[in-house]
Design a protein around this motif. Structure first.
Motif, mmCIF file in Angstrom:
data_model
loop_
_atom_site.group_PDB
_atom_site.id
_atom_site.type_symbol
_atom_site.label_atom_id
_atom_site.label_comp_id
_atom_site.label_asym_id
_atom_site.label_seq_id
_atom_site.Cartn_x
_atom_site.Cartn_y
_atom_site.Cartn_z
ATOM 1 N N GLN A 178 0.815 -1.210 0.000
ATOM 2 C CA GLN A 178 0.000 0.000 0.000
ATOM 3 C C GLN A 178 0.851 1.264 0.000
ATOM 4 O O GLN A 178 0.495 2.257 -0.645
ATOM 5 C CB GLN A 178 -0.957 -0.002 1.192
ATOM 6 C CG GLN A 178 -2.044 -1.056 1.091
ATOM 7 C CD GLN A 178 -3.117 -0.891 2.155
ATOM 8 O OE1 GLN A 178 -2.956 -0.131 3.103
ATOM 9 N NE2 GLN A 178 -4.223 -1.611 2.001
ATOM 10 N N THR A 179 1.983 1.229 0.701
ATOM 11 C CA THR A 179 2.874 2.384 0.710
ATOM 12 C C THR A 179 3.449 2.631 -0.677
ATOM 13 O O THR A 179 3.534 3.782 -1.138
ATOM 14 C CB THR A 179 4.011 2.184 1.730
ATOM 15 O OG1 THR A 179 3.445 2.035 3.035
ATOM 16 C CG2 THR A 179 4.962 3.370 1.717
ATOM 17 N N MET A 180 3.851 1.564 -1.361
ATOM 18 C CA MET A 180 4.364 1.707 -2.724
ATOM 19 C C MET A 180 3.280 2.265 -3.633
ATOM 20 O O MET A 180 3.534 3.152 -4.461
ATOM 21 C CB MET A 180 4.843 0.352 -3.237
ATOM 22 C CG MET A 180 6.047 -0.211 -2.502
ATOM 23 S SD MET A 180 7.565 0.672 -2.931
ATOM 24 C CE MET A 180 7.759 0.192 -4.636
ATOM 25 N N TYR A 181 2.074 1.761 -3.494
ATOM 26 C CA TYR A 181 0.945 2.202 -4.332
ATOM 27 C C TYR A 181 0.658 3.681 -4.104
ATOM 28 O O TYR A 181 0.545 4.473 -5.043
ATOM 29 C CB TYR A 181 -0.277 1.358 -4.000
ATOM 30 C CG TYR A 181 -1.484 1.633 -4.871
ATOM 31 C CD1 TYR A 181 -1.833 0.773 -5.894
ATOM 32 C CD2 TYR A 181 -2.285 2.757 -4.651
ATOM 33 C CE1 TYR A 181 -2.940 1.018 -6.696
ATOM 34 C CE2 TYR A 181 -3.389 3.006 -5.440
ATOM 35 C CZ TYR A 181 -3.711 2.140 -6.457
ATOM 36 O OH TYR A 181 -4.804 2.393 -7.247
ATOM 37 N N VAL A 182 0.532 4.070 -2.846
ATOM 38 C CA VAL A 182 0.119 5.439 -2.516
ATOM 39 C C VAL A 182 1.222 6.445 -2.813
ATOM 40 O O VAL A 182 0.972 7.505 -3.405
ATOM 41 C CB VAL A 182 -0.312 5.514 -1.035
ATOM 42 C CG1 VAL A 182 -0.559 6.967 -0.626
ATOM 43 C CG2 VAL A 182 -1.562 4.676 -0.804
ATOM 44 N N MET A 183 2.460 6.143 -2.420
ATOM 45 C CA MET A 183 3.541 7.100 -2.620
ATOM 46 C C MET A 183 3.821 7.342 -4.104
ATOM 47 O O MET A 183 4.145 8.459 -4.506
ATOM 48 C CB MET A 183 4.806 6.612 -1.923
ATOM 49 C CG MET A 183 4.728 6.649 -0.402
ATOM 50 S SD MET A 183 4.458 8.317 0.249
ATOM 51 C CE MET A 183 2.736 8.188 0.798
ATOM 52 N N SER A 184 3.695 6.305 -4.910
ATOM 53 C CA SER A 184 3.864 6.509 -6.353
ATOM 54 C C SER A 184 2.741 7.383 -6.900
ATOM 55 O O SER A 184 2.960 8.212 -7.800
ATOM 56 C CB SER A 184 3.885 5.161 -7.080
ATOM 57 O OG SER A 184 2.666 4.452 -6.888
ATOM 58 N N GLY A 185 1.533 7.237 -6.351
ATOM 59 C CA GLY A 185 0.426 8.092 -6.755
ATOM 60 C C GLY A 185 0.624 9.533 -6.324
ATOM 61 O O GLY A 185 0.272 10.467 -7.056
ATOM 62 N N VAL A 186 1.183 9.731 -5.138
ATOM 63 C CA VAL A 186 1.482 11.087 -4.664
ATOM 64 C C VAL A 186 2.495 11.749 -5.585
ATOM 65 O O VAL A 186 2.342 12.912 -5.979
ATOM 66 C CB VAL A 186 2.002 11.044 -3.212
ATOM 67 C CG1 VAL A 186 2.553 12.401 -2.787
ATOM 68 C CG2 VAL A 186 0.895 10.612 -2.261
ATOM 69 N N TRP A 187 3.533 11.016 -5.940
ATOM 70 C CA TRP A 187 4.561 11.554 -6.841
ATOM 71 C C TRP A 187 3.978 11.893 -8.215
ATOM 72 O O TRP A 187 4.345 12.893 -8.829
ATOM 73 C CB TRP A 187 5.683 10.528 -6.989
ATOM 74 C CG TRP A 187 6.718 10.916 -8.014
ATOM 75 C CD1 TRP A 187 7.666 11.882 -7.898
ATOM 76 C CD2 TRP A 187 6.886 10.338 -9.316
ATOM 77 N NE1 TRP A 187 8.433 11.941 -9.050
ATOM 78 C CE2 TRP A 187 7.971 11.008 -9.937
ATOM 79 C CE3 TRP A 187 6.240 9.325 -10.019
ATOM 80 C CZ2 TRP A 187 8.418 10.690 -11.213
ATOM 81 C CZ3 TRP A 187 6.683 9.009 -11.288
ATOM 82 C CH2 TRP A 187 7.757 9.688 -11.869
ATOM 83 N N GLN A 188 3.037 11.073 -8.661
ATOM 84 C CA GLN A 188 2.498 11.254 -10.003
ATOM 85 C C GLN A 188 1.457 12.361 -10.077
ATOM 86 O O GLN A 188 1.357 13.054 -11.096
ATOM 87 C CB GLN A 188 1.882 9.942 -10.492
ATOM 88 C CG GLN A 188 1.480 9.957 -11.955
ATOM 89 C CD GLN A 188 0.997 8.596 -12.439
ATOM 90 O OE1 GLN A 188 0.651 7.732 -11.637
ATOM 91 N NE2 GLN A 188 0.990 8.400 -13.743
ATOM 92 N N ARG A 189 0.674 12.595 -9.005
ATOM 93 C CA ARG A 189 -0.473 13.495 -9.112
ATOM 94 C C ARG A 189 -0.318 14.816 -8.362
ATOM 95 O O ARG A 189 -1.147 15.708 -8.536
ATOM 96 C CB ARG A 189 -1.724 12.789 -8.579
ATOM 97 C CG ARG A 189 -2.122 11.569 -9.387
ATOM 98 C CD ARG A 189 -3.486 11.065 -8.956
ATOM 99 N NE ARG A 189 -3.862 9.864 -9.686
ATOM 100 C CZ ARG A 189 -3.636 8.638 -9.272
ATOM 101 N NH1 ARG A 189 -3.020 8.450 -8.125
ATOM 102 N NH2 ARG A 189 -4.004 7.600 -9.985
ATOM 103 N N THR A 190 0.701 14.949 -7.529
ATOM 104 C CA THR A 190 0.808 16.163 -6.709
ATOM 105 C C THR A 190 0.902 17.420 -7.576
ATOM 106 O O THR A 190 0.203 18.405 -7.339
ATOM 107 C CB THR A 190 2.030 16.073 -5.780
ATOM 108 O OG1 THR A 190 1.830 15.005 -4.847
ATOM 109 C CG2 THR A 190 2.224 17.371 -5.018
#
Length: 317
Positions: free
Chosen positions: A178-190
């Protein structure tokens, strides 16, 4: 009294409303013409498919069609609720969605505030461009990058070896998924989401900041008492929309990052629907699960919208 009503000579309210609407359409027909393609799109792809919801209450068979398939009521819902996977699927979906919601909301706000107070033009443009660029990467490419970087010879483990640490199977440990999933999403959408807040901050009156500076307010106080209240309605609307999609977290990324080692945490409702409906050809069961998922989303959206309207006065409707 009847004679008095007839003497006014005015048509009933319903006729007046329809007449006013038709007159507005005739007056602005060109604008309605531009609206027509989107209306047709919504009807064809969003409302017409609702006809198939009844599959969830039937034992659907392709040879018989929807109407001739036997009606079984809530049988498929009971099958899903009594399944040994139900609790795990619900927990994985809710925990991953809530984690993503909490992690992704503050980061665009922080980035927008930092860019708003950056006085070096080239640095501001460079930062905004570099943080926006990951949004242009497709989900498939993003998942390929994660799988490559997290492999035993990937970038992440190379950095760990340089620090004297043992390599880790990042996507093979369920607790890290879940951390890998969420942090990659944060990097991609911020960077992409920050654009909305940057636009909201640009509408803040400079007179407020000038008055605060004269009164001796620091940048932190200006952020807290001027900027954040100014973008709060925008934040509320985006939070409501995010909560409305809480249960509809996209299955593409979860499916592409899944493997046998992290399946205990990566299996969510949307991937389960795909596997049961498309791969397993259990169309009625998958429709029932998807309908349950959408009902929960609808309830959350209505509840959060009402709570937001009562607490802050801002809402979608």
């Amino acid at each position: 009294m009847v004679a008095a009503k007839e003497s006014t000579g005015r048509p009933p309210k319903e006729k007046r409303d329809w007449g006013k609407l038709w007159g507005n359409i005739r007056k602005n027909w060109l604008l309605y013409l531009f609206l027509l393609p989107m209306a047709v799109y919504l009807i064809i792809f969003n409302y017409a498919p609702l006809y198939g919801i009844q599959i969830a209450f039937r034992d659907f068979r392709g040879a018989l069609g929807i109407w001739d398939s036997p009606w079984v009521g809530v049988k498929h819902f009971e099958t899903f609720f009594n399944s040994y996977q139900f609790k795990d699927l619900l927990y994985n979906t809710l925990s991953l969605s809530a984690y993503q919601l909490v992690a992704t909301i503050p980061m665009p706000v922080i980035l927008a505030l930092l860019l708003n107070y950056t006085t070096v033009p080239w640095l501001k443009k460079l930062t905004q461009s570099s943080t926006f660029a990951p949004h242009l990467i497709s989900v498939v490419v993003m998942c390929g990058m994660l799988n490559t970087f997290s492999s035993s010879t990937g970038l992440f483990n190379i950095l760990l070896k340089q620090l004297g640490m043992e390599p880790i199977s990042f996507l093979g440990i369920p607790s890290l998924y879940q951390t890998m999933y969420v942090m990659s999403g944060v990097w991609q959408r911020t960077g992409y989401n920050a654009v909305i807040y940057i636009a909201a901050l640009s509408s803040v009156s400079e007179d407020l900041h000038e008055a605060a500076i004269v009164d001796g307010a620091s940048k932190l106080k200006r952020v807290w008492y001027i900027d954040i209240p100014s973008i709060l309605p925008t934040m509320v609307i985006l939070i409501i929309m995010a909560v409305g999609n809480l249960m509809s977290i996209g299955f593409e990324k979860s499916l592409l990052l899944q493997n046998d080692l992290n399946l205990a945490r990566s299996e969510i409702i949307s991937t389960y629907v795909y596997k049961v409906g498309i791969q397993g050809a259990q169309y009625s069961l998958s429709t029932a699960v998807s309908l349950f998922n959408n009902i929960i989303n609808f309830i959350l959206l209505i509840g959060v919208n009402k709570a937001s309207r009562a607490l802050s006065g801002s809402s979608l409707w």
